[in-house]
Design a protein around this motif. Structure first.
Motif, PDB file in Angstrom:
ATOM      1  N   UNK A  71     103.049  77.632  84.253  1.00 34.27           N
ATOM      2  CA  UNK A  71     101.888  78.040  83.476  1.00 34.27           C
ATOM      3  C   UNK A  71     100.648  78.258  84.338  1.00 34.27           C
ATOM      4  N   UNK A  72     100.557  77.543  85.436  1.00 33.76           N
ATOM      5  CA  UNK A  72      99.330  77.515  86.237  1.00 33.76           C
ATOM      6  C   UNK A  72      98.798  78.895  86.621  1.00 33.76           C
ATOM      7  N   UNK A  73      99.635  79.863  87.051  1.00 34.89           N
ATOM      8  CA  UNK A  73      99.073  81.159  87.436  1.00 34.89           C
ATOM      9  C   UNK A  73      98.378  81.894  86.297  1.00 34.89           C
ATOM     10  N   UNK A  74      98.708  81.553  85.066  1.00 32.04           N
ATOM     11  CA  UNK A  74      98.112  82.210  83.905  1.00 32.04           C
ATOM     12  C   UNK A  74      96.876  81.474  83.393  1.00 32.04           C
ATOM     13  N   UNK A  75      96.641  80.275  83.891  1.00 32.15           N
ATOM     14  CA  UNK A  75      95.573  79.423  83.369  1.00 32.15           C
ATOM     15  C   UNK A  75      94.613  79.030  84.477  1.00 32.15           C
ATOM     16  N   UNK A  76      93.920  80.011  85.019  1.00 31.02           N
ATOM     17  CA  UNK A  76      92.921  79.704  86.026  1.00 31.02           C
ATOM     18  C   UNK A  76      91.699  79.052  85.412  1.00 31.02           C
ATOM     19  N   UNK A  77      91.449  79.379  84.123  1.00 23.91           N
ATOM     20  CA  UNK A  77      90.303  78.815  83.416  1.00 23.91           C
ATOM     21  C   UNK A  77      90.705  78.463  81.987  1.00 23.91           C
ATOM     22  N   UNK A  78      90.052  77.457  81.434  1.00 26.22           N
ATOM     23  CA  UNK A  78      90.270  77.132  80.034  1.00 26.22           C
ATOM     24  C   UNK A  78      89.841  78.311  79.173  1.00 26.22           C
ATOM     25  N   UNK A  79      90.689  78.669  78.216  1.00 26.37           N
ATOM     26  CA  UNK A  79      90.402  79.806  77.353  1.00 26.37           C
ATOM     27  C   UNK A  79      90.942  81.121  77.845  1.00 26.37           C
ATOM     28  N   UNK A  80      91.576  81.132  79.015  1.00 30.05           N
ATOM     29  CA  UNK A  80      92.184  82.376  79.495  1.00 30.05           C
ATOM     30  C   UNK A  80      93.288  82.832  78.547  1.00 30.05           C
ATOM     31  N   UNK A  81      93.361  84.137  78.319  1.00 33.88           N
ATOM     32  CA  UNK A  81      94.399  84.707  77.462  1.00 33.88           C
ATOM     33  C   UNK A  81      95.654  84.932  78.286  1.00 33.88           C
ATOM     34  N   UNK A  82      96.751  84.340  77.855  1.00 31.44           N
ATOM     35  CA  UNK A  82      98.028  84.494  78.546  1.00 31.44           C
ATOM     36  C   UNK A  82      98.712  85.777  78.119  1.00 31.44           C
ATOM     37  N   UNK A  83      98.718  86.044  76.819  1.00 30.39           N
ATOM     38  CA  UNK A  83      99.295  87.288  76.291  1.00 30.39           C
ATOM     39  C   UNK A  83      98.797  87.492  74.880  1.00 30.39           C
ATOM     40  N   UNK A  84      98.926  88.720  74.393  1.00 32.00           N
ATOM     41  CA  UNK A  84      98.545  89.021  73.023  1.00 32.00           C
ATOM     42  C   UNK A  84      99.382  90.182  72.511  1.00 32.00           C
ATOM     43  N   UNK A  85      99.408  90.332  71.192  1.00 26.81           N
ATOM     44  CA  UNK A  85     100.141  91.412  70.543  1.00 26.81           C
ATOM     45  C   UNK A  85      99.535  91.654  69.165  1.00 26.81           C
ATOM     46  N   UNK A  86      99.782  92.831  68.567  1.00 26.99           N
ATOM     47  CA  UNK A  86      99.277  93.068  67.207  1.00 26.99           C
ATOM     48  C   UNK A  86      99.882  92.069  66.224  1.00 26.99           C
ATOM     49  N   UNK A  87      99.098  91.708  65.214  1.00 26.33           N
ATOM     50  CA  UNK A  87      99.551  90.747  64.205  1.00 26.33           C
ATOM     51  C   UNK A  87      99.402  91.345  62.812  1.00 26.33           C
ATOM     52  N   UNK A  88     100.404  91.096  61.981  1.00 27.43           N
ATOM     53  CA  UNK A  88     100.343  91.496  60.581  1.00 27.43           C
ATOM     54  C   UNK A  88      99.815  90.334  59.748  1.00 27.43           C
ATOM     55  N   UNK A  89      98.614  89.895  60.086  1.00 29.47           N
ATOM     56  CA  UNK A  89      97.971  88.750  59.430  1.00 29.47           C
ATOM     57  C   UNK A  89      97.366  89.257  58.124  1.00 29.47           C
ATOM     58  N   UNK A  90      97.954  88.865  56.999  1.00 31.86           N
ATOM     59  CA  UNK A  90      97.592  89.452  55.707  1.00 31.86           C
ATOM     60  C   UNK A  90      96.503  88.631  55.030  1.00 31.86           C
ATOM     61  N   UNK A  91      95.384  89.292  54.715  1.00 35.37           N
ATOM     62  CA  UNK A  91      94.268  88.651  54.031  1.00 35.37           C
ATOM     63  C   UNK A  91      93.969  89.378  52.723  1.00 35.37           C
ATOM     64  N   UNK A  92      93.547  88.649  51.689  1.00 34.71           N
ATOM     65  CA  UNK A  92      93.234  89.257  50.399  1.00 34.71           C
ATOM     66  C   UNK A  92      91.834  89.868  50.388  1.00 34.71           C
ATOM     67  N   UNK A  93      91.650  90.978  51.095  1.00 39.01           N
ATOM     68  CA  UNK A  93      90.328  91.581  51.218  1.00 39.01           C
ATOM     69  C   UNK A  93      90.437  93.098  51.287  1.00 39.01           C
ATOM     70  N   UNK A  94      89.364  93.762  50.861  1.00 41.17           N
ATOM     71  CA  UNK A  94      89.258  95.212  51.006  1.00 41.17           C
ATOM     72  C   UNK A  94      88.560  95.594  52.306  1.00 41.17           C
ATOM     73  N   UNK A  95      88.040  94.596  53.012  1.00 38.41           N
ATOM     74  CA  UNK A  95      87.382  94.846  54.287  1.00 38.41           C
ATOM     75  C   UNK A  95      88.421  95.228  55.334  1.00 38.41           C
ATOM     76  N   UNK A  96      88.294  96.406  55.942  1.00 38.40           N
ATOM     77  CA  UNK A  96      89.271  96.767  56.985  1.00 38.40           C
ATOM     78  C   UNK A  96      89.123  95.868  58.210  1.00 38.40           C
ATOM     79  N   UNK A  97      90.242  95.481  58.771  1.00 36.62           N
ATOM     80  CA  UNK A  97      90.207  94.593  59.922  1.00 36.62           C
ATOM     81  C   UNK A  97      91.456  94.810  60.770  1.00 36.62           C
ATOM     82  N   UNK A  98      91.398  94.320  61.979  1.00 40.07           N
ATOM     83  CA  UNK A  98      92.566  94.290  62.861  1.00 40.07           C
ATOM     84  C   UNK A  98      92.777  92.860  63.301  1.00 40.07           C
ATOM     85  N   UNK A  99      94.022  92.521  63.622  1.00 41.17           N
ATOM     86  CA  UNK A  99      94.346  91.152  64.029  1.00 41.17           C
ATOM     87  C   UNK A  99      95.254  91.183  65.248  1.00 41.17           C
TER      88      UNK A  99
END
Length: 410
Positions: free
Chosen positions: A44-72
């Motif tokens: 893990x160490x090479x990916x965590x040079x600092x606290x809060x560093x992002x290791x990886x990310x991907x689009x999420x289908x996080x469903x919320x009950x809202x008409x406000x457009x958003x991305x996750x």
């Protein structure tokens, strides 16, 4: 100050209870079986040079009950466990797609969720994207999104990722929340400000996490521009929480506490007090979400789970278990950011007095605290009642208005 509980909120609460009772319980999953995105890189160490560093990310289908457009975006980021070791934690970053209409930069909310369970399948970043989510925090998350804020939601240590969840472990929760904000600021694909105003938000276990983050912020994440913190129904004293819940409808939470403490403090031997039945139920709880635990372990008398016939709270009160349990006490360090504390004296899960005493302790140490006692009849009902109050408080902090304080008057 005591806020009345309206009939409309009672109706809303009844609706939520009815919906949850009709939802199919999530299928239990063994810890570590989600795999894929939830597997941290090794080493893990090479990916965590600092606290809060992002290791990886991907689009999420996080469903919320809202008409406000958003991305996750689903994220994995670096944080620390109870003992300060670096760990990988997952979460979700949500960005409104409408332009920010307020002054300055778009604020970010570090949203600390309440009790989810212990199974990997309970992680908010996972279960909210499934066909049968049981996430009771969606209304609050939606309210913040509709207000135009970016929202970052930690799954906490061991939820989705390998290991046992850091349930009610104060420092691990606080680190996870603060580092989720750092991760959101560094996540270029979220299009949120890299610097700017942020706030902390949490109820129940999330209240403990938000309060812990408020206490830790000045030493752990001093660069974050925290405008304020909402701390709702925090289980501020785990000794009193354990005594309060034993034999009650939410007694299964004590199994979570045993598992979480045992993982964070293995040398203390939290499992040693359990008889074969107790060990079996604790093992089963590792694979349960909160709905299953409430259904399967309601009114549990923990004296039936121990070798000597004494309750789990009785064991928590004695060494060697008392020291690690007492280390989770919230209120001994004054937050340097203004805090809004909400609790109902009628709370049936997180006892009111420890939350009140936490607020008094913060006041005595010089913190700026606004304490509100609700008249909501239950823990979940107070969750609903507190959302508009907390939203108004946080909005006022972002608007630069003086933070209220009623220290000495509650």
């Amino acid at each position: 100050m005591r806020i009345p509980f309206s009939r409309s909120l009672i109706a809303a609460f009844a609706t939520i209870v009815a919906i949850v009772s009709m939802v199919m319980l999530p299928k239990p999953a063994r810890a570590g079986v989600l795999g894929g995105f939830y597997d941290p890189p090794s080493p893990l160490a090479p990916y965590c040079l600092n606290d809060g560093d992002v290791i990886k990310d991907e689009p999420s289908n996080f469903v919320l009950p809202t008409q406000t457009p958003y991305s996750a975006r689903r994220i994995m980021y670096c944080t620390r466990d109870t003992n300060g070791a670096r760990v990988a934690v997952t979460g979700t970053v949500i960005t409104p797609e409408l332009s920010w209409a307020g002054s300055g930069l778009r604020p970010i909310i570090g949203f600390a969720v309440g009790t989810q369970g212990m199974g990997d399948q309970c992680a908010p970043s996972y279960q909210v994207t499934t066909a049968n989510p049981t996430e009771y925090e969606l209304a609050a998350i939606t309210a913040l999104l509709d207000a135009g804020y970016g929202v970052t939601i930690s799954d906490y240590q061991g939820m989705g990722t390998p290991g046992v969840p850091s349930y009610l472990n104060r420092n691990a929760l606080g680190y996870a929340v603060l580092d989720s904000i750092r991760a959101a600021q560094r996540l270029t694909s979220a299009f949120l400000p890299a610097v700017g105003p942020v706030a902390l938000w949490g109820y129940s276990e999330g209240g403990l996490a938000s309060g812990a983050a408020a206490q830790l912020q000045v030493s752990y994440a001093p660069e974050l521009q925290v405008a304020g913190a909402y701390v709702g129904a925090a289980p501020a004293n785990l000794q009193q929480l354990a005594q309060y819940l034993d034999g009650k409808p939410a007694a299964g939470v004590l199994l979570y506490m045993v598992n979480g403490m045992n993982a964070a403090y293995p040398k203390a031997g939290f499992l040693n007090m359990l008889n074969p039945v107790g060990r079996l139920l604790a093992s089963q709880a590792l694979n349960e979400c909160w709905v299953q635990t409430l259904a399967q372990h309601a009114l549990l008398q923990t004296s039936t789970l121990t070798n000597d016939g004494r309750s789990i709270p009785a064991h928590f009160a004695e060494q060697p278990l008392a020291s690690p349990v007492n280390q989770q006490l919230l209120g001994l360090v004054a937050p340097t950011v203004p805090v809004f504390v909400v609790h109902t004296p009628l709370d049936d899960i997180a006892p009111y007095q420890p939350g009140h005493d936490m607020a008094v302790s913060w006041c005595d140490r010089g913190a700026t605290v606004q304490f509100t006692a609700l008249t909501a009849p239950t823990h979940l009902a107070a969750l609903i009642a507190s959302v508009p109050l907390a939203l108004s408080y946080i909005q006022s902090r972002f608007d630069g208005l003086p933070a209220p304080s009623n220290c000495g008057n509650f």
